[in-house]
Structure formats: C-alpha cells, structure tokens
Design an enzyme around this catalytic site. Structure first.
Site, PDB file in Angstrom:
ATOM      1  N   GLY A   3      34.310  -4.881   4.692  1.00 28.96           N
ATOM      2  CA  GLY A   3      33.770  -5.839   5.662  1.00 28.96           C
ATOM      3  C   GLY A   3      33.956  -7.280   5.214  1.00 28.96           C
ATOM      4  N   ASP A   4      33.123  -8.145   5.768  1.00 26.10           N
ATOM      5  CA  ASP A   4      33.243  -9.579   5.489  1.00 26.10           C
ATOM      6  C   ASP A   4      32.578 -10.005   4.185  1.00 26.10           C
ATOM      7  OD1 ASP A   4      30.765  -8.843   6.690  1.00 26.10           O
ATOM      8  OD2 ASP A   4      30.318 -10.964   7.004  1.00 26.10           O
ATOM      9  N   ARG A   8      37.133   1.216   4.536  1.00 24.53           N
ATOM     10  CA  ARG A   8      36.902  -0.030   5.289  1.00 24.53           C
ATOM     11  C   ARG A   8      36.191  -1.069   4.403  1.00 24.53           C
ATOM     12  NH1 ARG A   8      31.968  -3.014   6.629  1.00 24.53           N
ATOM     13  NH2 ARG A   8      32.320  -4.082   8.603  1.00 24.53           N
ATOM     14  N   THR A  18      22.407  -6.177   4.978  1.00 18.41           N
ATOM     15  CA  THR A  18      23.075  -6.854   3.863  1.00 18.41           C
ATOM     16  C   THR A  18      22.137  -7.912   3.285  1.00 18.41           C
ATOM     17  OG1 THR A  18      25.243  -6.488   4.784  1.00 18.41           O
ATOM     18  CG2 THR A  18      24.993  -8.489   3.478  1.00 18.41           C
ATOM     19  N   GLY A  42      30.810  -7.199  10.405  1.00 17.54           N
ATOM     20  CA  GLY A  42      31.783  -7.828   9.518  1.00 17.54           C
ATOM     21  C   GLY A  42      33.142  -8.115  10.122  1.00 17.54           C
ATOM     22  N   THR A  97      25.757 -12.315   7.514  1.00 20.17           N
ATOM     23  CA  THR A  97      25.400 -10.906   7.703  1.00 20.17           C
ATOM     24  C   THR A  97      25.600 -10.538   9.165  1.00 20.17           C
ATOM     25  OG1 THR A  97      23.683  -9.230   7.546  1.00 20.17           O
ATOM     26  CG2 THR A  97      22.931 -11.468   8.026  1.00 20.17           C
ATOM     27  N   GLY A  98      26.090  -9.329   9.387  1.00 16.33           N
ATOM     28  CA  GLY A  98      26.315  -8.914  10.768  1.00 16.33           C
ATOM     29  C   GLY A  98      27.540  -8.035  10.848  1.00 16.33           C
TER      30      GLY A  98
HETATM   31  N1  ASP Z   1      28.466  -7.723   7.236  1.00 19.29           N
HETATM   32  C1  ASP Z   1      28.316  -6.421   6.664  1.00 19.29           C
HETATM   33  C2  ASP Z   1      29.594  -5.652   6.849  1.00 19.29           C
HETATM   34  O1  ASP Z   1      30.181  -5.740   7.885  1.00 19.29           O
HETATM   35  C3  ASP Z   1      27.199  -5.651   7.258  1.00 19.29           C
HETATM   36  C4  ASP Z   1      25.896  -6.359   7.269  1.00 19.29           C
HETATM   37  O2  ASP Z   1      25.828  -7.579   7.252  1.00 19.29           O
HETATM   38  O3  ASP Z   1      24.870  -5.701   7.298  1.00 19.29           O
HETATM   39  O4  ASP Z   1      29.972  -4.930   5.962  1.00 19.29           O
END
Ligand code: ASP
Length: 344
Positions: free
Chosen positions: A241-242, A239, A211, A265, A262-263
């Site tokens: 995410g965050d 789905r 991300t 989510g 990022t991570g």
């Molecule tokens: N946070 C993002 C998600 O969960 C993924 C990412 O940060 O790479 O959609």
C-alpha cells in the site's frame, strides 16, 4: 571631536557584529515543537462503538502521544519521538500495525512502514515483513544503516537480523478479531463481483482501516513523519500500500511540513498525497490547512479515495484532515495541551 568620532565608529562596529550574528544563527523556534498522531481513518461511527472500546482507544492514543511529547520536551529528535510513539501503537492489538496487523488472503500478516526526516530528506521504508515486531524500527534502520531507501520481504528480514532489529515468531501477530475479519471478507467475496469488496469487512461496516502514523517538530526545528501498517485485510499477491511509499504515505521536508497518511492506499499512491500537500505549500504558497483540505477534500475525494492525513508544519501549525466518518487522532503542543478525537 576625535573622541566623538571614535565612539561613533565603535558603536557602528558593535551594531554590525550583532547583525551578522543574528544572520548566521540557525533559525529555530524553540517554542513551536509539537506532535500529532493518527490510528487510522474510516467508517468509525459513535453508534457502532461501545463505551469501553472508545475509552481503550483514547487511553492508548494518550499513552502514545505523551510518550513522544516527553522525548521532544527533553530535547530529543523528531525521529526518536516518532519511533517511540509508533511503538506504543504497534504493541497494541487495537491498531492495524504491529501486533494488531490485519491478515492477508493467505492468512499471513505482511507489515509495511516508513520514516522520513525533514532536514536531510533521508528516508527508510520496509514492505511485506512478517517477523519484525516493530516495523517502524526497521524503517529507521534502513534510513540510518543502509545505502537504500526501501527494502521488501525476505531481504528486509535478513537486514533486520543483521542489524539486530527485534524479530518475533509470526504467530505473535495472530489476533482473533483480525482473523475473523479475514474470514468474513472471504465469505463476502464469494458472493460479490465488486473488485473493492475484497478489501472490505462487512462486519465493521466497510473500510475501517487502522494504520498508525506520527508527525513531529522538535526543538531544533526539525520535522519528521512515520507510518506503520498491516495494510488491508485480504490483500493478495504481495500487495503493497501507500504506507511505505515515500511521498504517498509519508513525507517530511523542513521547508514545508511533515505528513502521514491513512486510508485506501491505492488512491494515496496515485494521488501522491503526502508529497502533494508539501508541494502545494512549496510551489503555491498555500498554508498547511489549505493544502491539506484541498488535497483530501477535493483531489482525493474526486479520485474516489477515502482516508485522511495528519500533518505539522515548520512553525508548529497542525492539520488533521479526513473525508471518512472518523479518524483516531491526537495532537499535543509545546505547552502540553492535548487534544484527542475520533469522530468528525
Ligand atoms: N493505507 C493503508 C494501506 O492501504 C491502510 C490504512 O491506512 O489503514 O495499506
């Protein structure tokens, strides 16, 4: 004596006028502007990275951050700097955002993005769009041109068409690397019972995300934060995410800081990570660095989440905190000093 009293009176009057003027002037620290970016966090290890790929990432991070920095330097707003910076990364296949977005289980690309500005607490977000070239631009348009904060799917795409936000054939988002990742995850899924495996790419050593995000403080003292993503490989059932969730993936408040996450989510939503960092500064008086490390290294880690954040506060202090092996990241301050890093 009469003269002396008159002069004394005039001096006192002048002092009190000067005091009033300083009190009513907005408090700006024009020397403190700055910008920070991330290009995703995860199991990013030097031993798995070729020299040429590492150089490609660093060059793109540099191009992105210098683009935003130039806008801030010329007196542009933090929102404009963030949009232009994120566009550079969205237009590159290297990151999981825009062009390089990962594939969902149904072999489509469903993109999410959000933006928030700290002086108005206005925000805009989009989720699950498949034909918008730069989702961050659409998020900005939701913030500025609609009465809403978050639009999703077909409705968001209709709004993009109405606002003239650039739309593109979904095949633009096809990259072989991401398509192959999806096939590998699906293969792995067949032989595994673990719920998590659905999101993992065994080829790139699990949990390597990608991300992109940007936070900035402009010369007027205004903070903003933005995040853009393709989400997670093999995501199902629309789905979300965050990244498009204000408070989880993105948050900005002039009273405290601006944060982009990022991570994984799901954990960032449950932990309300971006807002939690701001709240710790607001309610507990924590410094940005203390708030960021407590939220990522203690709270998120305890919850089982992996990833990281970038943040900048109202004075230009910066935090780049992650609990994974690496996070693509860069920072540039008002003096033009630049720091680019990938590994821990
Ligand atoms: N946070 C993002 C998600 O969960 C993924 C990412 O940060 O790479 O959609």
């Amino acid at each position: 004596m009469k003269h002396f009293i008159l002069s004394l009176f005039s001096i006192l009057l002048l002092i009190s006028c000067a005091e009033n003027e300083t009190k009513s002037k907005p408090k700006t620290n024009k020397e403190a502007f700055g910008i920070v970016i991330h290009g995703g966090a995860g199991t990013i290890l030097k031993k798995n990275m070729s020299d040429s790929l590492e150089t490609a990432y660093k060059n793109k991070l540099k191009e992105a951050i210098t683009t935003g920095h130039a806008i801030l330097e010329n007196g542009g707003t933090s929102v404009d700097a963030i949009t232009a910076t994120i566009n550079v990364m969205e237009n590159s296949p290297l990151f999981n955002a825009g062009r390089g977005a990962v594939f969902a289980n149904d072999e489509t690309n469903q993109l999410d993005a959000s933006i928030m500005e700290g002086h108005t607490l206005n925000a805009g977000a989009v989720a699950g769009v498949s034909n918008v070239k730069n989702p961050i631009n659409l998020a900005v348009s939701v913030m500025n041109d609609s009465p809403h904060v978050m639009l999703a799917g077909k409705g968001a795409e209709t709004f993009a068409a109405e606002q003239g936000v650039e739309q593109i054939n979904p095949s633009y988002f096809y990259t072989e690397r991401r398509f192959n990742s999806l096939q590998r995850v699906k293969e792995k899924e067949k032989t595994s019972n673990a719920k998590e495996i659905a999101f993992m790419d065994p080829f790139i050593k699990n949990n390597k995300f990608g991300t992109v995000g940007c936070v900035a403080l402009d010369k007027n003292g205004n903070l903003a934060a933005g995040t853009s993503t393709g989400g997670m490989t093999n995501k199902k059932w629309d789905r979300i995410g965050d990244a498009p969730i204000i408070g989880a993936g993105t948050y900005a408040n002039n009273a405290t800081c601006a944060v982009s996450s990022t991570g994984w989510g799901e954990y960032f939503i449950r932990g309300m990570v971006a807002y939690d960092i701001s709240a710790m500064m607001e309610y507990k008086g924590s410094t940005l660095q203390n708030a960021a490390s407590e939220v990522i290294q203690e709270k998120l880690t305890k919850l089982g989440g992996t990833g990281g954040i970038i943040a900048i506060d109202k004075d230009g202090n910066v935090a780049m905190e992650f609990n994974t092996a690496g996070m693509y990241r860069a920072h540039m301050n008002a003096q033009g000093e630049i720091e680019i890093a990938i590994y821990k």
